[in-house]
Design an enzyme around this catalytic site. Structure first.
Site, PDB file in Angstrom:
ATOM      1  N   HIS A 181       0.824  -1.222   0.000  1.00  0.00           N
ATOM      2  CA  HIS A 181       0.000   0.000   0.000  1.00  0.00           C
ATOM      3  C   HIS A 181       0.851   1.263   0.000  1.00  0.00           C
ATOM      4  O   HIS A 181       0.360   2.332  -0.338  1.00  0.00           O
ATOM      5  CB  HIS A 181      -1.045  -0.021   1.121  1.00  0.00           C
ATOM      6  CG  HIS A 181      -0.560   0.345   2.486  1.00  0.00           C
ATOM      7  ND1 HIS A 181      -0.253  -0.591   3.447  1.00  0.00           N
ATOM      8  CD2 HIS A 181      -0.334   1.540   3.068  1.00  0.00           C
ATOM      9  CE1 HIS A 181       0.123   0.018   4.562  1.00  0.00           C
ATOM     10  NE2 HIS A 181       0.086   1.311   4.354  1.00  0.00           N
ATOM     11  N   ASP A 212       1.091  -7.664   2.335  1.00  0.00           N
ATOM     12  CA  ASP A 212       1.245  -6.230   2.051  1.00  0.00           C
ATOM     13  C   ASP A 212       2.714  -5.812   1.908  1.00  0.00           C
ATOM     14  O   ASP A 212       3.270  -5.162   2.774  1.00  0.00           O
ATOM     15  CB  ASP A 212       0.560  -5.433   3.180  1.00  0.00           C
ATOM     16  CG  ASP A 212       0.280  -3.993   2.787  1.00  0.00           C
ATOM     17  OD1 ASP A 212       0.841  -3.519   1.782  1.00  0.00           O
ATOM     18  OD2 ASP A 212      -0.503  -3.343   3.501  1.00  0.00           O
ATOM     19  N   SER A 265       3.879   2.258   8.541  1.00  0.00           N
ATOM     20  CA  SER A 265       3.719   1.263   7.496  1.00  0.00           C
ATOM     21  C   SER A 265       5.036   1.051   6.790  1.00  0.00           C
ATOM     22  O   SER A 265       5.717   1.999   6.424  1.00  0.00           O
ATOM     23  CB  SER A 265       2.680   1.716   6.482  1.00  0.00           C
ATOM     24  OG  SER A 265       1.424   1.348   6.934  1.00  0.00           O
TER      25      SER A 265
HETATM   26  N1  ARG Z   1      -4.667   0.707   7.424  1.00  0.00           N
HETATM   27  C1  ARG Z   1      -3.349   0.707   6.864  1.00  0.00           C
HETATM   28  C2  ARG Z   1      -2.751   2.106   6.932  1.00  0.00           C
HETATM   29  O1  ARG Z   1      -3.243   2.927   7.639  1.00  0.00           O
HETATM   30  C3  ARG Z   1      -3.356   0.155   5.479  1.00  0.00           C
HETATM   31  C4  ARG Z   1      -4.022   1.013   4.456  1.00  0.00           C
HETATM   32  C5  ARG Z   1      -3.964   0.512   3.059  1.00  0.00           C
HETATM   33  N2  ARG Z   1      -4.918  -0.532   2.765  1.00  0.00           N
HETATM   34  C6  ARG Z   1      -6.193  -0.326   2.335  1.00  0.00           C
HETATM   35  N3  ARG Z   1      -6.948  -1.343   2.153  1.00  0.00           N
HETATM   36  N4  ARG Z   1      -6.692   0.873   2.096  1.00  0.00           N
HETATM   37  O2  ARG Z   1      -2.166   2.695   6.082  1.00  0.00           O
HETATM   38  N1  GLU Z   2      -1.189   1.477   7.557  1.00  0.00           N
HETATM   39  C1  GLU Z   2      -0.566   2.504   8.319  1.00  0.00           C
HETATM   40  C2  GLU Z   2       0.455   3.304   7.521  1.00  0.00           C
HETATM   41  O1  GLU Z   2       0.327   3.454   6.351  1.00  0.00           O
HETATM   42  C3  GLU Z   2       0.002   1.906   9.539  1.00  0.00           C
HETATM   43  C4  GLU Z   2      -1.115   1.544  10.376  1.00  0.00           C
HETATM   44  C5  GLU Z   2      -1.257   2.464  11.523  1.00  0.00           C
HETATM   45  O2  GLU Z   2      -1.815   3.542  11.407  1.00  0.00           O
HETATM   46  O3  GLU Z   2      -0.762   2.019  12.565  1.00  0.00           O
HETATM   47  O4  GLU Z   2       1.349   3.890   8.056  1.00  0.00           O
END
Ligand code: ARG
Ligand code: GLU
Length: 723
Positions: A88, A224, A658
């Site tokens: 991502h 991921d 991330s």
């Molecule tokens: N929650 C994770 C972050 O904050 C992954 C986001 C990307 N994945 C998604 N399905 N949108 O970045």
């Molecule tokens: N998916 C998040 C990022 O892109 C990390 C998840 C979080 O917020 O801890 O940094």
């Protein structure tokens, strides 16, 4: 019981639960690990030293951890500049290289040789060279009594001087950042690389498996990860893209462990967490939970409804809007989880209790009364205004960023302003400006669907008028509303058929011929008019007051932080995340999600197969993966007949983490951090030791995909793999 835990427990019982901290909570400063953390880390199993994590005298882990493209973390896993980060995090780039014919999002991408690695203009990788405490240099002679804005100005100019002098003649860049609400300042000297190439990415059915449905949720089965390579000039220094550049040779890279994890194993996350607000007053939590988040969740839900439908209707639109949608959905979902978490933990009530104990403590001493007595009452008054102005500002931006034609129209400002001066603009500058706009426009229109934008336009403007008080609406909008009786749907097609910002051909020829006489046409364009009017309305009517209040708030924050630290003088505080390099440590750990439901900490390929559903894009398991599962063909990456995929631990992380390396007790790479679990997602405001968990990809699954699934095992040859 170890000593620190003992102290924490005493604080816990004496002062009540709020101000205490669990030993796994915390986002720590690398140069202070030796002083504050290493003992506890070693007690938890870490076998290396603080110098192994951060050193300026020799190679250390910090030389292997980078800020990837200003929002994520990545780490070197080979001496040839090979970087691993999340799928991502590289999503925008993978998408940029994707077309209907070469759909790398759907099919994955593997360069298969260095020549096949794809350049990504604009992408940066930033490496920390050193950091230093510069508190005294920044704050010398500055007092809390000075007027807030004057104080901020003085601090800014000191910072600018320090930044400039730190890097004179080096080719590095420097930033100074406040810590502990401006009670402490650190200087960071960085080196930024600009030739970053895409090396590999699994298909979305692996890299984004579960999509936005599984996002923020455990159990998780997302592979991921993506791979990039940093290229440098022949002198190993940053250089703009050139076919003559060579792979960068990093000061350190992580050996990759095949040992895997068990519940209880030590884990350390080393990366670039963005923002947390752990020390704010209850009024702030109220603002976020009861005012800002609900409004933002509402408007994003509308955007998602429109975009989802469009994506389902057309494979091209799916590609065009996938990255935009992921961004919108990600915060939308997190904000919901955050509200629920704050409610469940009763964070407002907890903070209020803490505040009344604090108030008592302040009131019991005259000197303290003098220094801190006004803070909480001042916060109470201030947040009344902040609540309103923050909402107006955030909501207005959210509305107009949601109309793509308006976003595109903003891009022409700079060019237009060149023609507003009396003399004719410099031809060189005009050409450069046009080139930059033209490049942006190409990217914009590649991912633009006019019909979808028309719907967004109508929906956004409707919500804008419904949500904000009339006095906070831009005059141009009010005119448009009056003209149409508020029926934005019926005027949309007419506007979109004519504007230069909604069609690539119209735009290109407009840009090519752009000159002084184009200003007239521009000023008649509805999207340009809205764009200009909204920003001037905000800068005239909202931003001055908002920034005054924010200055005031920062000043209070600084003193409130001091008060909290004095009140809790046995606690070791960690500073809020601020996009600087940090360490969090803890261990692999499951959790009770609700009554009687315990989540184990490791997921496996079996779970992917269980979720398989060819009807749903996000759960459509690739045939090759099913084949490998059917034969249990996991090579050296599986364990006891199972193929691990993800694991959770109680490391304190946030957005920006991330792609961060997850490191075991020996300093080897065991995972890539990519998410947090739903129940504990409020940890940006209040960490919950029972349920706050970070989610990581097991590195063995990444290697299994590279080697067994994609047949790109050549990439493993340059890694150091610890069996
Ligand atoms: N929650 C994770 C972050 O904050 C992954 C986001 C990307 N994945 C998604 N399905 N949108 O970045
Ligand atoms: N998916 C998040 C990022 O892109 C990390 C998840 C979080 O917020 O801890 O940094």
């Amino acid at each position: 019981m170890n000593k620190l835990l003992f102290i924490v427990l005493i604080v816990f019982t004496v002062r009540g639960s709020y101000a205490s901290t669990s030993p796994d909570e915390g986002i720590w400063i690398p140069i202070l690990i030796e002083k504050y953390n290493i003992k506890l880390m070693q007690e938890k199993g870490f076998r290396l030293s603080a110098e192994d994590i951060y050193s300026v005298n020799r190679a250390s882990m910090k030389d292997a951890v980078v800020n990837f493209n200003r929002g994520c973390t990545a780490e070197f896993i080979s001496g040839d500049g090979l970087l691993i980060t999340n799928h991502h995090c590289g999503y925008g780039q993978i998408q940029d290289h994707s077309t209907l014919e070469n759909d790398y999002l759907t099919n994955g991408f593997w360069a298969m040789s260095r020549d096949g690695e794809l350049p990504n203009p604009g992408v940066t990788v930033t490496l920390l060279k050193r950091m230093e405490d510069v508190t005294e240099k920044v704050l010398q002679g500055i007092t809390d009594e000075m007027p807030a804005q004057e104080r901020d100005k003085l601090i800014s100019s000191r910072i600018a001087d320090l930044q400039a002098s730190a890097v004179e003649g080096t080719g590095y860049s420097a930033v100074v950042r406040p810590f502990f609400m401006g009670n402490q300042y650190f200087l960071f000297v960085n080196e930024t690389f600009r030739d970053i190439r895409l090396v590999g990415a699994p298909p979305s059915a692996i890299g984004k498996f579960g999509g936005d449905t599984d996002n923020w949720v455990w159990p998780r089965h997302t592979g991921d990860f993506s791979l990039f390579r940093v290229y440098a000039g022949k002198n190993n220094k940053p250089a703009s893209y050139s076919p003559d550049n060579v792979p960068y040779n990093p000061g350190y890279y992580f050996p990759v462990s095949l040992k895997g994890v068990n519940e209880g194993a030590f884990t350390m996350v080393f990366g670039y967490p963005g923002t947390t607000s752990e020390y704010v007053p209850s009024y702030h939590i109220d603002m976020v939970k009861n005012h800002i988040n609900p409004a933002m969740v509402g408007i994003r839900a509308k955007k998602l409804e429109i975009i989802d439908k469009a994506m389902e209707s057309d494979p091209l639109i799916r590609i065009q809007y996938s990255s935009k949608k992921a961004g919108i959905s990600n915060s939308w979902k997190k904000w919901i989880g955050e509200m629920q978490g704050l409610e469940k933990m009763n964070t407002i009530g907890q903070k209020q209790e803490y505040e009344s104990r604090l108030t008592e403590w302040i009131g019991s001493d005259n000197n303290r009364k003098l220094r801190y007595g006004d803070i909480l009452p001042a916060y109470r008054d201030l947040y009344e205004g902040l609540k309103e102005y923050t909402l107006i500002n955030n909501y207005t931006s959210e509305v107009f960023n949601g109309i793509e034609a308006v976003v595109m129209a903003r891009r022409i400002y700079e060019l237009a302003s060149l023609y507003r001066q009396d003399q004719a603009p410099d031809a060189q500058i005009v050409m450069k400006t046009k080139e930059a706009i033209s490049e942006y426009a190409a990217g914009f229109f590649k991912d633009y669907d006019r019909e979808t934008d028309q719907q967004l336009f109508a929906a956004m403007l409707t919500l804008y008028g419904e949500t904000l008080d009339t006095k906070w609406l831009s005059p141009e909008y009010l005119k448009l509303k009056k003209l149409t009786g508020g029926d934005f749907n019926s005027i949309a097609p007419g506007l979109y058929d004519k504007s230069v910002f909604t069609d690539q051909q119209r735009f290109d020829s407009f840009l090519k011929k752009f000159g002084r006489s184009s200003l007239k046409k521009l000023e008649k364009d509805p999207f340009y008019r809205l764009a200009v009017d909204v920003s001037s309305f905000l800068s005239g009517n909202v931003l001055p007051e908002l920034s005054r209040m924010n200055s005031e708030r920062q000043k209070l924050n600084k003193r409130y932080m001091t008060a909290q630290m004095e009140y809790d003088n046995t606690r070791i505080f960690y500073p809020d995340a601020n996009s600087t390099l940090r360490v969090s440590f803890g261990s692999v750990k499951g959790y009770y999600s609700e009554d009687a439901v315990y989540f184990k900490p490791v997921s496996t390929l079996k779970g992917i197969i269980e979720k398989d559903n060819p009807e749903i894009y996000d759960y459509n398991v690739p045939a090759r993966l099913k084949e490998l599962y059917a034969k249990s063909d996991y090579g050296r990456y599986g364990r006891n007949g199972e193929m691990p995929v993800c694991f959770i631990a109680n490391n304190h992380t946030t957005g920006g983490n991330s792609g961060s390396p997850v490191i075991n007790a020996d300093g080897y790479l065991i995972g890539i951090n990519f998410d947090r679990a739903w129940e504990g997602v409020a940890s940006d405001l209040a960490f919950n030791p029972e349920q706050s968990r970070n989610i990581s990809l097991d590195i063995r699954f990444a290697l299994f995909i590279i080697d067994k699934f994609a047949g790109a095992g050549y990439l493993l040859d340059e890694m150091t793999i610890i069996e």
